[in-house]
Design a protein around this motif. Structure first.
Motif, PDB file in Angstrom:
ATOM      1  N   GLY A 198       0.810  -1.208   0.000  1.00 20.39           N
ATOM      2  CA  GLY A 198       0.000   0.000   0.000  1.00 20.39           C
ATOM      3  C   GLY A 198       0.841   1.254   0.000  1.00 20.39           C
ATOM      4  O   GLY A 198       1.759   1.411  -0.811  1.00 20.39           O
ATOM      5  N   ALA A 199       0.545   2.175   0.913  1.00 18.73           N
ATOM      6  CA  ALA A 199       1.175   3.492   0.910  1.00 18.73           C
ATOM      7  C   ALA A 199       2.639   3.410   1.314  1.00 18.73           C
ATOM      8  O   ALA A 199       2.969   3.232   2.489  1.00 18.73           O
ATOM      9  CB  ALA A 199       0.414   4.437   1.838  1.00 18.73           C
ATOM     10  N   GLY A 200       3.520   3.518   0.328  1.00 19.14           N
ATOM     11  CA  GLY A 200       4.926   3.722   0.601  1.00 19.14           C
ATOM     12  C   GLY A 200       5.741   2.562   1.101  1.00 19.14           C
ATOM     13  O   GLY A 200       6.829   2.767   1.648  1.00 19.14           O
ATOM     14  N   THR A 201       5.293   1.324   0.891  1.00 19.71           N
ATOM     15  CA  THR A 201       6.084   0.217   1.433  1.00 19.71           C
ATOM     16  C   THR A 201       5.794  -1.092   0.712  1.00 19.71           C
ATOM     17  O   THR A 201       4.727  -1.269   0.103  1.00 19.71           O
ATOM     18  CB  THR A 201       5.804   0.034   2.942  1.00 19.71           C
ATOM     19  OG1 THR A 201       6.713  -0.915   3.496  1.00 19.71           O
ATOM     20  CG2 THR A 201       4.392  -0.469   3.173  1.00 19.71           C
ATOM     21  N   LEU A 202       6.751  -2.009   0.779  1.00 17.80           N
ATOM     22  CA  LEU A 202       6.551  -3.395   0.373  1.00 17.80           C
ATOM     23  C   LEU A 202       7.355  -4.266   1.321  1.00 17.80           C
ATOM     24  O   LEU A 202       8.314  -3.818   1.943  1.00 17.80           O
ATOM     25  CB  LEU A 202       6.944  -3.607  -1.091  1.00 17.80           C
ATOM     26  CG  LEU A 202       8.370  -3.275  -1.511  1.00 17.80           C
ATOM     27  CD1 LEU A 202       9.284  -4.491  -1.416  1.00 17.80           C
ATOM     28  CD2 LEU A 202       8.367  -2.747  -2.932  1.00 17.80           C
ATOM     29  N   ARG A 203       6.939  -5.525   1.433  1.00 12.17           N
ATOM     30  CA  ARG A 203       7.550  -6.440   2.404  1.00 12.17           C
ATOM     31  C   ARG A 203       7.769  -7.811   1.789  1.00 12.17           C
ATOM     32  O   ARG A 203       7.123  -8.182   0.804  1.00 12.17           O
ATOM     33  CB  ARG A 203       6.645  -6.607   3.641  1.00 12.17           C
ATOM     34  CG  ARG A 203       6.486  -5.388   4.489  1.00 12.17           C
ATOM     35  CD  ARG A 203       5.571  -5.646   5.677  1.00 12.17           C
ATOM     36  NE  ARG A 203       4.193  -5.922   5.293  1.00 12.17           N
ATOM     37  CZ  ARG A 203       3.318  -4.971   4.994  1.00 12.17           C
ATOM     38  NH1 ARG A 203       3.662  -3.698   5.027  1.00 12.17           N
ATOM     39  NH2 ARG A 203       2.074  -5.294   4.658  1.00 12.17           N
ATOM     40  N   VAL A 204       8.664  -8.564   2.428  1.00 18.44           N
ATOM     41  CA  VAL A 204       8.862  -9.974   2.103  1.00 18.44           C
ATOM     42  C   VAL A 204       8.702 -10.749   3.403  1.00 18.44           C
ATOM     43  O   VAL A 204       9.338 -10.423   4.421  1.00 18.44           O
ATOM     44  CB  VAL A 204      10.244 -10.238   1.486  1.00 18.44           C
ATOM     45  CG1 VAL A 204      10.362 -11.706   1.074  1.00 18.44           C
ATOM     46  CG2 VAL A 204      10.487  -9.325   0.284  1.00 18.44           C
ATOM     47  N   VAL A 205       7.828 -11.770   3.377  1.00 24.11           N
ATOM     48  CA  VAL A 205       7.444 -12.500   4.582  1.00 24.11           C
ATOM     49  C   VAL A 205       7.775 -13.976   4.404  1.00 24.11           C
ATOM     50  O   VAL A 205       7.637 -14.539   3.314  1.00 24.11           O
ATOM     51  CB  VAL A 205       5.931 -12.315   4.860  1.00 24.11           C
ATOM     52  CG1 VAL A 205       5.473 -13.169   6.037  1.00 24.11           C
ATOM     53  CG2 VAL A 205       5.608 -10.844   5.108  1.00 24.11           C
ATOM     54  N   ASP A 206       8.209 -14.609   5.467  1.00 21.26           N
ATOM     55  CA  ASP A 206       8.461 -16.051   5.480  1.00 21.26           C
ATOM     56  C   ASP A 206       7.120 -16.775   5.582  1.00 21.26           C
ATOM     57  O   ASP A 206       6.374 -16.578   6.545  1.00 21.26           O
ATOM     58  CB  ASP A 206       9.351 -16.387   6.669  1.00 21.26           C
ATOM     59  CG  ASP A 206       9.637 -17.873   6.796  1.00 21.26           C
ATOM     60  OD1 ASP A 206       9.362 -18.635   5.846  1.00 21.26           O
ATOM     61  OD2 ASP A 206      10.136 -18.284   7.863  1.00 21.26           O
ATOM     62  N   THR A 207       6.800 -17.615   4.606  1.00 19.64           N
ATOM     63  CA  THR A 207       5.508 -18.302   4.606  1.00 19.64           C
ATOM     64  C   THR A 207       5.406 -19.364   5.693  1.00 19.64           C
ATOM     65  O   THR A 207       4.304 -19.774   6.055  1.00 19.64           O
ATOM     66  CB  THR A 207       5.231 -18.965   3.249  1.00 19.64           C
ATOM     67  OG1 THR A 207       6.265 -19.923   2.969  1.00 19.64           O
ATOM     68  CG2 THR A 207       5.168 -17.940   2.131  1.00 19.64           C
ATOM     69  N   ARG A 208       6.528 -19.827   6.206  1.00 16.96           N
ATOM     70  CA  ARG A 208       6.479 -20.882   7.216  1.00 16.96           C
ATOM     71  C   ARG A 208       6.152 -20.332   8.602  1.00 16.96           C
ATOM     72  O   ARG A 208       5.237 -20.803   9.258  1.00 16.96           O
ATOM     73  CB  ARG A 208       7.816 -21.644   7.229  1.00 16.96           C
ATOM     74  CG  ARG A 208       8.052 -22.466   5.970  1.00 16.96           C
ATOM     75  CD  ARG A 208       9.466 -23.010   5.926  1.00 16.96           C
ATOM     76  NE  ARG A 208      10.435 -21.975   5.591  1.00 16.96           N
ATOM     77  CZ  ARG A 208      10.832 -21.701   4.351  1.00 16.96           C
ATOM     78  NH1 ARG A 208      10.333 -22.398   3.342  1.00 16.96           N
ATOM     79  NH2 ARG A 208      11.731 -20.757   4.109  1.00 16.96           N
ATOM     80  N   GLY A 209       6.901 -19.326   9.019  1.00 13.16           N
ATOM     81  CA  GLY A 209       6.682 -18.799  10.367  1.00 13.16           C
ATOM     82  C   GLY A 209       6.033 -17.442  10.420  1.00 13.16           C
ATOM     83  O   GLY A 209       5.652 -16.979  11.498  1.00 13.16           O
TER      84      GLY A 209
END
Length: 319
Positions: free
Chosen positions: A111-122
């Protein structure tokens, strides 16, 4: 995006932010009931969750992002059961478009001003990247072997997250901006939405809701050219899903998915069919598992959404 719903405000503010499908040549037919392998065709999501994006895999697992607080819900497509893998990141955060890779990473348009990468396992946040000035909207994402590309719905540009030689994520300053040029038509407000690759993998496809068409984008230069296609305009075009040469375009306000058969280079598309289903409640994005397409119902016609508002994802047959 449709003018009849307040999605722009819902997305930008982050506050008030089986059965088979009908397949018809350029128009809806009555739905047909069909059960396949005992897998559920409707998946219940948490009340008040406000889903928008979906990603599937590795395995028969779907991931849904929340517009309410950027939490992520994981559902087992074989049973329909699920759980939150991340908690709330705050009512000012969002998880919109999603994609997973074979390394168990979930790429989140924030969304506004950000992106993320997340671990699908934990569910751990592996990396966060600032993107824009907070007055923009990082909306959707597609993965290539070399990078993740994100759309910005308010700016004529893509965000590029390049991968290392072995798929490593870049450092905190590794995100770059790719301006959209050529024939790109930027509207006064919400413009770019879903993003995919062309069948030959050489370019990107971005749906432009202002112009109501697809654009083919050179991932090196940002040069954008209109894709000629038959069928209805794509002014309600949202998520894109490419399966071989069939491009599924979610027309959310129309409660429909239009399917275009593309040439290999993605410069031309022929309308094949329109998928409708009585369970559609403003679907936004699509992902595939086996012979099914799964779509979350965003219910943008419920304004304001409440903590008790119910949400589902539904499965329809692949063309």
């Amino acid at each position: 995006m449709p003018h009849s719903f307040s999605r722009r405000r819902l997305l930008a503010t982050g506050t008030a932010l089986g059965t088979g499908a009908a397949l018809a040549p350029l128009g809806p037919l009555a739905p047909t009931a069909r059960a396949a392998g005992g897998r559920p065709t409707t998946i219940r999501l948490p009340d008040g969750f406000r889903p928008e994006g979906i990603a599937i895999g590795p395995g028969p697992y779907a991931y849904f992002g929340s517009l309410a607080d950027a939490s992520v819900y994981r559902a087992d497509l074989t049973t329909g059961r699920g759980r939150l893998i991340t908690g709330s990141l705050g009512t000012d955060r969002q998880a919109i478009g999603l994609k997973t890779d074979a390394r168990g990473r979930l790429f989140v348009a924030g969304g506004a001003g950000t992106l993320r990468v997340v671990d699908t396992r934990g569910g751990a946040v592996l990396a966060t990247y600032p993107a824009g000035d907070g007055q923009n909207l990082v909306n959707d994402v597609v993965l290539t072997p070399d990078a993740a590309y994100f759309t910005d719905s308010f700016r004529p540009q893509l965000y590029v997250l390049p991968f290392g030689r072995h798929g490593e994520l870049p450092g905190p300053d590794g995100l770059r901006t790719l301006p959209l040029t050529g024939e790109w038509a930027q509207g006064p407000g919400f413009t770019a939405n879903g993003i995919e690759r062309t069948p030959d993998g050489a370019a990107l496809l971005v749906v432009n809701t202002f112009a109501g068409v697809l654009f083919r984008v050179d991932p090196r230069t940002g040069d954008a050219r209109k894709v000629t296609h038959t069928g209805p305009p794509l002014v309600n075009g949202d998520g894109l899903l490419l399966l071989e040469r069939d491009l599924y375009v979610v027309q959310q306000a129309q409660n429909a998915v239009d399917v275009l058969r593309l040439n290999r280079s993605g410069t031309y598309g022929r309308a094949v069919t329109r998928i409708t289903d009585p369970r559609f409640q403003i679907p936004t994005t699509a992902a595939a598992c086996g012979d099914r397409i799964y779509l979350p119902n965003a219910r943008f016609d419920v304004d304001p959404p409440l903590p008790t508002t119910t949400y589902t994802a539904v499965a329809v047959d692949r063309v």
